[in-house]
Scaffold this motif. Sequence first.
Motif, short mmCIF file in Angstrom:
data_model
loop_
_atom_site.label_atom_id
_atom_site.label_comp_id
_atom_site.label_asym_id
_atom_site.label_seq_id
_atom_site.Cartn_x
_atom_site.Cartn_y
_atom_site.Cartn_z
N THR A 94 113.55 43.07 24.17
CA THR A 94 113.64 42.53 25.51
C THR A 94 114.68 43.05 25.96
O THR A 94 114.06 42.95 27.17
CB THR A 94 114.92 41.20 25.02
N VAL A 95 115.47 43.54 26.21
CA VAL A 95 116.72 44.48 26.70
C VAL A 95 116.16 45.84 27.85
O VAL A 95 116.02 45.95 28.10
CB VAL A 95 118.36 45.47 26.38
N GLU A 96 114.99 46.33 26.95
CA GLU A 96 114.21 47.34 26.68
C GLU A 96 113.35 46.48 28.60
O GLU A 96 112.82 47.14 29.63
CB GLU A 96 113.66 48.05 26.15
N THR A 97 112.70 46.24 27.86
CA THR A 97 111.77 45.53 29.36
C THR A 97 112.17 45.24 30.26
O THR A 97 112.36 45.17 31.28
CB THR A 97 110.78 44.32 28.60
N GLU A 98 113.55 43.88 30.29
CA GLU A 98 114.36 43.62 30.93
C GLU A 98 115.33 44.86 31.88
O GLU A 98 115.65 44.35 33.66
CB GLU A 98 115.44 42.97 30.70
N ARG A 99 115.27 46.08 31.38
CA ARG A 99 115.90 47.62 31.89
C ARG A 99 114.02 48.71 32.69
O ARG A 99 114.70 48.62 33.41
CB ARG A 99 116.20 48.18 31.37
N GLY A 100 113.05 47.53 32.39
CA GLY A 100 112.02 48.12 33.17
C GLY A 100 111.53 49.58 32.57
O GLY A 100 110.45 50.07 32.45
N GLU A 101 112.28 49.33 31.15
CA GLU A 101 111.63 50.28 30.59
C GLU A 101 110.63 49.84 29.48
O GLU A 101 110.77 49.61 27.99
CB GLU A 101 112.74 51.11 29.70
N ARG A 102 109.18 49.55 29.96
CA ARG A 102 108.51 48.53 29.60
C ARG A 102 107.85 49.70 28.64
O ARG A 102 106.98 48.56 27.34
CB ARG A 102 107.44 48.54 30.67
N GLU A 103 108.11 50.81 28.65
CA GLU A 103 107.04 51.50 28.07
C GLU A 103 107.65 51.72 26.61
O GLU A 103 106.84 51.23 25.00
CB GLU A 103 106.25 52.77 27.92
N LYS A 104 109.10 51.58 26.72
CA LYS A 104 109.67 51.85 25.53
C LYS A 104 109.57 50.38 25.03
O LYS A 104 109.47 50.83 23.16
CB LYS A 104 111.11 52.60 25.75
N ALA A 105 109.92 49.44 25.08
CA ALA A 105 109.69 47.97 24.78
C ALA A 105 108.50 48.30 24.04
O ALA A 105 109.01 48.10 22.50
CB ALA A 105 109.92 47.19 25.52
N ALA A 106 107.47 48.72 24.62
CA ALA A 106 106.12 48.58 23.74
C ALA A 106 106.18 49.68 22.59
O ALA A 106 105.67 48.45 20.98
CB ALA A 106 104.85 48.62 24.61
N GLU A 111 105.27 40.93 27.40
CA GLU A 111 106.16 41.05 28.11
C GLU A 111 106.30 42.76 28.63
O GLU A 111 106.01 42.83 29.89
CB GLU A 111 107.95 40.57 27.88
N ALA A 112 105.76 43.21 27.81
CA ALA A 112 106.27 44.66 27.89
C ALA A 112 105.08 45.42 27.98
O ALA A 112 105.35 46.37 29.22
CB ALA A 112 106.94 45.36 25.89
N ILE A 113 103.59 44.90 27.49
CA ILE A 113 102.80 44.94 28.30
C ILE A 113 102.36 44.39 29.64
O ILE A 113 100.67 45.01 29.85
CB ILE A 113 101.69 45.81 27.27
N LYS A 114 102.49 44.11 30.20
CA LYS A 114 102.40 42.42 30.47
C LYS A 114 101.72 43.13 32.09
O LYS A 114 100.88 42.90 33.09
CB LYS A 114 103.19 41.73 31.52
N TYR A 115 101.84 44.73 32.56
CA TYR A 115 101.59 45.61 33.60
C TYR A 115 100.28 45.80 33.40
O TYR A 115 99.34 46.46 33.77
CB TYR A 115 102.78 46.32 33.68
N ASP A 169 98.72 46.91 29.82
CA ASP A 169 96.99 45.81 29.79
C ASP A 169 97.46 44.24 29.77
O ASP A 169 97.83 44.22 28.74
CB ASP A 169 96.79 46.08 27.74
N LYS A 170 96.92 43.80 30.89
CA LYS A 170 97.25 42.50 31.22
C LYS A 170 96.52 41.56 30.48
O LYS A 170 96.77 40.31 30.24
CB LYS A 170 95.95 42.49 33.05
N GLU A 171 94.97 41.98 30.15
CA GLU A 171 94.35 41.09 28.90
C GLU A 171 95.12 41.47 27.28
O GLU A 171 94.60 39.87 27.07
CB GLU A 171 92.39 42.18 29.41
N ARG A 172 95.55 42.20 27.01
CA ARG A 172 96.00 42.13 25.84
C ARG A 172 97.08 41.07 26.57
O ARG A 172 97.83 40.46 25.01
CB ARG A 172 96.33 43.65 25.52
N ALA A 173 97.83 41.44 27.52
CA ALA A 173 99.26 40.51 27.55
C ALA A 173 99.07 38.55 27.25
O ALA A 173 99.74 38.59 27.13
CB ALA A 173 99.65 41.00 28.59
N LEU A 174 97.83 38.29 27.97
CA LEU A 174 97.60 37.37 27.82
C LEU A 174 97.01 36.87 26.70
O LEU A 174 97.34 36.06 25.59
CB LEU A 174 96.13 37.29 28.83
N ARG A 227 97.37 36.47 36.46
CA ARG A 227 98.03 38.44 37.12
C ARG A 227 96.64 38.22 37.34
O ARG A 227 95.85 39.72 37.40
CB ARG A 227 98.76 38.44 35.91
N LEU A 228 96.23 37.48 35.67
CA LEU A 228 93.86 38.54 35.60
C LEU A 228 93.29 37.47 36.94
O LEU A 228 91.60 37.61 36.56
CB LEU A 228 93.80 38.09 34.26
#
Lengths: 172, 895
Positions: B556-568, B598-602, B604-609, B643-644
């Motif tokens: 969560t913290v990684e995601t909120e920092r914008g480090e989405r790939e790390k978070a994923a 949240e981590a992959i919402k940009y 991989d939108k389908e998977r995020a859904l 988003r989709l």
Amino acid sequence: MVEVRSKNKEALDKEIYQQLRALARKMMAKERSNHTLSATDLVHEAFAKLSVGDLSFNDQQHYFYTFARQMRRVLVNYALHKKRQKNQAEILHFSDSLGLADAEFADFTQIDQAIDHLENIDERSAKTIELVYFTHLPQSQAAEYLGVSLATLERDLKFGRVIIHEYIDNLS
Amino acid sequence: MSQTTGNKIKALFNACIDLPYIEQISFIQSSDYSDEIKQKVLRLINYSGDIDAELSQVILDTAQEGLESQSIKKDEKIDQYKLLNKVGEGGQGEVWLAIRDDGEFNHQVAIKFIKTSATEKELQRFQNERELLASLQHPNISALIGGGQHQGRLYMIMEWVEGVALFAYLKKANLHLKDTLKLFLQICQAVSFAHSKGIIHRDIKPSNIMVTTDGLVKLLDFGIAKPIDAELTQTQSDAMMTFAYSSPEQIRGDSVTTATDVYALGLVLYELLTSQVAQCRTTESPAEYIHIITDVTPLKPSAQLLNNTVDNPHFNAKLLQGDLDNLVMMCIRKEIDRRYKNADEVITDVNNYLLSRPLLASGDSLFYKVGKLLKRNPLTSLLSTAVLVFLITLPVLMYQNGVKLTEERDRAQEQALIANKTTEFLSTLFQATSPLGHNGEPIDLNSVMAQGERQLNLDVDQQPLVVAALSTEFAQIYHHLENTPKAITYYQKAIASYKQAGDLEGLLAAQGQLALMYFRSDHLDKSDEVFEQADATASLIRNSREAVLHMTRKATVETERGEREKAAVVIEQTFNHLTDENHQDVELMSRIYHVWGEAIKYSDKERALEFAIKSTEYEKKHVGKLHPFYLLRINSLATRLMRLNRHKEAEIVLDEVLELSEGLYSNDHPEYASMLSGKGGFLHDLGYFVEAEKVYVESLEIYRKFYGEKNFQTARMINNLAYLYEDMHMYQKAKPLYQRSVELRFELDPKNTIRVATSKGNLARLLSKMNEFEQSDLLLDELMPVYASHNRNNLYNEIIRFANLVGNGESSENCESALQKIALIEPNLKKESAEGWRRLGAEVWISQLLKTCQNEDLAMQWLLAAVEKSVDVYQSDSDGLQYINQLLSDWQNSE
């Protein structure tokens, strides 16, 4: 002459009893609540079935007088029978599932006595009460059989009820 | 012709009867009749004679009763039994005592005859009882011996019960509490036996319970009993019910279950314990009865005794307080599914009581009370439902967890102890501040909290684990109240206590939460520091649930920092190591899928859904729908759908979101604002700019009021509002907002370069549109490398670059060069979603650049392509569509 006349008392009793039995069953099927049903309702159809239309006026008159009187007698017997049973053993109130009527205004034997009392004062009033309460004659027809106007019949009824009312009240 | 006395009376009566009463008297007095006649008539005029109905009734009753008593006589023989005497009669028929007459045994039986005039319904009832009783052979149920028809009347031969009605027995027996309960158990056993045979009695009441001289209970009258799975349409008529012992569901005509008998058992027990009926019967109005039975909760038995309404209470109120109160009240709850399920459960709890074991029943839980209270009063401003729900459910969950861990006995007991202590603490807390005692008055949460803190600090003898659990709760509450400093204080206290108690899981949870708190309050160094400590703790309990949760916090913290790939990466690794038990853990799974989405919402939108759907489903299983956690999940789901560009579905979900959030929050609460801003985003995306503006402004105000300016949420709203103004071509309004957004993001988290960069990107685009090309380029110089280093797509930033290059179109060279570059990125742009506003906005802009460079044919091509797309992006009646159409028609007109 006419069949009704030739019927002896016993046959009439039997007929009344059978009619009442069938009718009581039918009446009870309706929702029972106080003050909506009357004994006259109870015998209404009995008369319909007896098709008095075939009888002459005199025969009809006689028939109704007899029927009302017999009805009263049968009921007194019932009431007395019940009283004797009550004196015999204490009857438990077994189930209140269906509920019972409120405390009775009077028991039938008292009403029977009251009608006797009325008869001593005014025979026509007593006859009127009998015809109206123990048969299902419309008041206009009862007036016809009694040979009085409807207004007179109503006065007689009123007088009869007041006498009975007072009599019952004095008993209690 | 001389008149008889009777004639005279009638004549005088008729002569005066139509006069007013006073005149009647003087008329009679002044008449010529004898005094005897006068006196008689004077008496008569006091009677109305209005006895028509009474006369009819007596005649009818006599006729009916007479008919009934005709056929059955003493000494008649029924099967091998001789009738001795009638022992009872009632609406249904009559009961005779009979004796076996064949010289075999001296065996007495009761024979129950149905009346001759029985209706279909009554016949049915009689047959019903006969059939059911045949299958119910039990010492506490009067046995059926036989049955048949006699002179056209149905009868059944029953075991003869030599005894008295329940309460008559009690009066004589003068039993102790234990023996009274044992007597009650016998009643329950009869009912339980019936339940085990699939039969619901439906008419349990004291008059249907007899006790023999040996103290054996006999349950009578299965007349309206019915098989559990029978058709429910024709249940019973009013006439068959005795109001005082009927359950709410019977009164309402709802389905009847074994819990209906439980209700009646509860009423009987109530009466056994208090010598008082549970529900007052002083009213005559059926409507009032119905209200009392369906809505009014009776006093607890002990309170009933204390109330002094009972003259000679058999038991002391103190004896009943607590367990017995709870037991009775659990039986007679209005809601069928909150009672014991059947007589067996009642038996279990009575036995629990007799053996001094803990009961299944407890009083109405705080959660239930709060729930009811919240239903009555939608929230007052001070109070957040989330907090209350949290406050209440946590100990319950802890308690349940405690129960689950039966194999680890010691630990389970310890957990239960903590749970009980915590619940107890909260109960006293609530009672002390009594927010629930005052119906309808708003709860002042601050006073509750203050009282709780005092209590916690005073109670120095508490075990460390209890202190830890309570501190954690206070921290959670303050967290939900957005009071970060207080939350931090309590998490620190919890950490100290967990360390003291050596509870690593608790420690890890508290450390993780504290790290999150620091992060959210922008104390990033401290956050990192505590996370490192938490990592150390986690390494000691590698496979625990808490260790999994720790990883989700890190993600969560990684995601909120914008480090989405790390978070994923973090979350995927965690996911791959989940145990089967973890997969069964709906709370945990909901959390994991949410954080992962949240981590992959940009990227991989389908998977995020897909993840959002899973997370929502798990959360529903976890907390149900009316809960802040569920709200958060479906809100994400709505966003994923948007988003989709699945607008129709998104709208349905959003409606649910707003409905739930209105139910849960007050409208100045940031949670509500966040749902609102979600709706704003939705409207914005569909092109309803004017409506979106209102919603954005409203949410921004709530955030500003609640958080102040220096807050990420406030910053985000400012950014979104700026974007909206840009779309509305209100550049002057947008500019200061974008600038503020950049400033805030930098101030709040200078290390988070990507977050600042995206904000700067927006400002750069706006500046370019406002012909401030140089300023725009400077910003691009700063932000494009950051995008590149975070593997973010620089496509849209490059378009800004070209726009700046084109500038006012004065240099044909620059125009030429920009056009070439545009041609180069065109394939990339076409990879972007055709239904998104981002690509649409870019294409419109490019067409304007081409126009500026006087390449009008190509410009028109781009514009027409954009117009075509705009139909799919914006709604037909939207402002967005109107802007684009306006652009087209302006252009066409100018030619």
